[in-house]
Design an enzyme around this catalytic site. Structure first.
Site, PDB file in Angstrom:
ATOM      1  N   HIS A  41       7.443  29.683 -49.912  1.00 20.15           N
ATOM      2  CA  HIS A  41       7.730  28.941 -48.676  1.00 20.15           C
ATOM      3  C   HIS A  41       6.484  28.338 -48.048  1.00 20.15           C
ATOM      4  O   HIS A  41       6.414  28.166 -46.838  1.00 20.15           O
ATOM      5  CB  HIS A  41       8.391  29.861 -47.655  1.00 20.15           C
ATOM      6  CG  HIS A  41       9.736  30.387 -48.045  1.00 20.15           C
ATOM      7  ND1 HIS A  41       9.917  31.348 -48.997  1.00 20.15           N
ATOM      8  CD2 HIS A  41      10.974  30.088 -47.583  1.00 20.15           C
ATOM      9  CE1 HIS A  41      11.204  31.622 -49.112  1.00 20.15           C
ATOM     10  NE2 HIS A  41      11.870  30.875 -48.275  1.00 20.15           N
ATOM     11  N   HIS A  66      22.366  28.440 -45.401  1.00 23.92           N
ATOM     12  CA  HIS A  66      21.626  28.429 -44.147  1.00 23.92           C
ATOM     13  C   HIS A  66      20.844  27.135 -43.986  1.00 23.92           C
ATOM     14  O   HIS A  66      20.461  26.501 -44.958  1.00 23.92           O
ATOM     15  CB  HIS A  66      20.714  29.645 -43.976  1.00 23.92           C
ATOM     16  CG  HIS A  66      19.608  29.845 -44.971  1.00 23.92           C
ATOM     17  ND1 HIS A  66      19.803  29.961 -46.328  1.00 23.92           N
ATOM     18  CD2 HIS A  66      18.264  29.991 -44.795  1.00 23.92           C
ATOM     19  CE1 HIS A  66      18.643  30.185 -46.937  1.00 23.92           C
ATOM     20  NE2 HIS A  66      17.685  30.193 -46.028  1.00 23.92           N
ATOM     21  N   HIS A  79      16.684  36.714 -48.492  1.00 23.33           N
ATOM     22  CA  HIS A  79      15.313  37.212 -48.280  1.00 23.33           C
ATOM     23  C   HIS A  79      14.790  36.879 -46.874  1.00 23.33           C
ATOM     24  O   HIS A  79      13.593  36.614 -46.703  1.00 23.33           O
ATOM     25  CB  HIS A  79      14.380  36.655 -49.367  1.00 23.33           C
ATOM     26  CG  HIS A  79      14.282  35.149 -49.403  1.00 23.33           C
ATOM     27  ND1 HIS A  79      14.134  34.432 -50.568  1.00 23.33           N
ATOM     28  CD2 HIS A  79      14.306  34.210 -48.412  1.00 23.33           C
ATOM     29  CE1 HIS A  79      14.057  33.145 -50.293  1.00 23.33           C
ATOM     30  NE2 HIS A  79      14.167  32.979 -48.986  1.00 23.33           N
ATOM     31  N   GLU A 138      18.457  27.362 -51.816  1.00 24.28           N
ATOM     32  CA  GLU A 138      17.842  28.521 -52.494  1.00 24.28           C
ATOM     33  C   GLU A 138      18.809  29.172 -53.485  1.00 24.28           C
ATOM     34  O   GLU A 138      18.384  29.997 -54.306  1.00 24.28           O
ATOM     35  CB  GLU A 138      17.368  29.550 -51.459  1.00 24.28           C
ATOM     36  CG  GLU A 138      16.180  29.056 -50.644  1.00 24.28           C
ATOM     37  CD  GLU A 138      15.775  29.994 -49.517  1.00 24.28           C
ATOM     38  OE1 GLU A 138      14.706  29.788 -48.931  1.00 24.28           O
ATOM     39  OE2 GLU A 138      16.536  30.948 -49.196  1.00 24.28           O
TER      40      GLU A 138
END
Ligand code: DHB
Ligand code: FE
Length: 278
Positions: A59, A192, A12, A239
């Site tokens: 977030h 990431h 995303h 995530e």
């Protein structure tokens, strides 16, 4: 009884929103990423879900570090996206499905998951980007039930807990009397890390292990501690927990319809996986 059709899981990254706004889908950098979605959209067009149960992590737009629920479930009639500082366009308010929201909340609380219920909830890029990727031409033709998992403020829920939470959501949906069709959309990952000494790290080997395990061996992933996941997939690679919740919702057996893996998009190993119930 409502029917769960399958699940679509995708990264995303906010920069995708910028690429959509600038129509860069055919650009050399973006094409291998965007092309991956053709198959997912064809699958959606074929199956026509009514509702998307959307598992993501907020977030800092709706929850911040001062108040961070481990699991939160939206129960609003509409969800508004808002500026979160990435400079990407917001999208029109998205319709919610309050009946299914409350059926899921009732079900998981009865199953001993004490969730936070949100009758107002702002949605960030982790919701808006996947909706734009999956339904690019119009407002999404689905109503949504957003489910937020804390992947931001430690301690995080364990992978094992996430799988069990997903299974509880799956039971709640199965027990919901309606003839509507549900797709599970999970967002985030894969590997990431956006900050610190390892910023920019990705781990294709671990990502492939995750994608392979998610098809029919999700319990392989529940052996990893949060520390393991951070080490193997990065501080934001955790995530993957959203994908594990989503996989739990699907239940026991799935068939992989489609997979796309492209490195990198921004700082992220981007992945897309479509699983159908077997
Ligand atoms: C990026 C990835 C994310 O998952 C996110 O939430 C923000 C930024 C990135 O790679 O730029
Ligand atoms: Fe993210």
């Amino acid at each position: 009884m409502s029917e769960i059709l399958g699940g679509i899981s995708t990264s995303h990254v906010p920069a995708i929103g910028g690429a959509i706004a600038k129509r860069l889908q055919q650009d050399l950098y973006w094409k291998p990423f965007f092309d991956g979605f053709d198959r997912a959209r064809a699958w959606l067009a074929e199956h026509q879900p009514d509702i998307a149960v959307l598992v993501y992590n907020d977030h800092g737009l709706n929850f911040f570090l001062d108040k961070m629920p481990t699991f939160a479930i939206g129960a609003a009639a509409t969800y508004t996206s808002s500026d979160e500082g990435w400079g990407i366009p917001t999208i029109a308010p998205v319709r919610g499905d309050q009946e299914l929201s409350w059926a899921i909340i009732e079900g998981v609380v009865a199953d001993e998951f004490d969730v936070t219920t949100c009758q107002e909830m702002l949605i960030d890029h982790a919701v808006t980007i996947p909706l734009q990727l999956l339904w690019p031409d119009r407002p999404p033709p689905v109503r949504i039930v957003p489910i937020s998992v804390n992947t931001v403020q430690h301690p995080l829920p364990s992978a094992a807990r996430c799988l069990k939470f997903g299974q509880a959501i799956g039971r709640a949906i199965a027990g919901y009397s309606s003839d509507e069709k549900v797709v599970v959309v999970s967002t985030g990952g894969l590997s990431h890390q956006l900050d610190g000494e390892r910023a920019g790290m990705i781990n294709p080997e671990f990502d492939q292990l995750c994608l392979n395990s998610l098809v029919n061996e999700p319990t392989k992933l529940t052996g990893y501690s949060t520390r393991d996941l951070v080490e193997l997939s990065g501080t934001q690679g955790v995530e993957i927990l959203n994908w594990i919740v989503g996989r739990g919702i699907l239940g026991s057996r799935t068939r992989e319809i489609h997979r796309n893996y492209h490195v990198p998009i921004s700082n992220t190993a981007s992945a897309l996986q479509v699983l159908e119930l077997a």
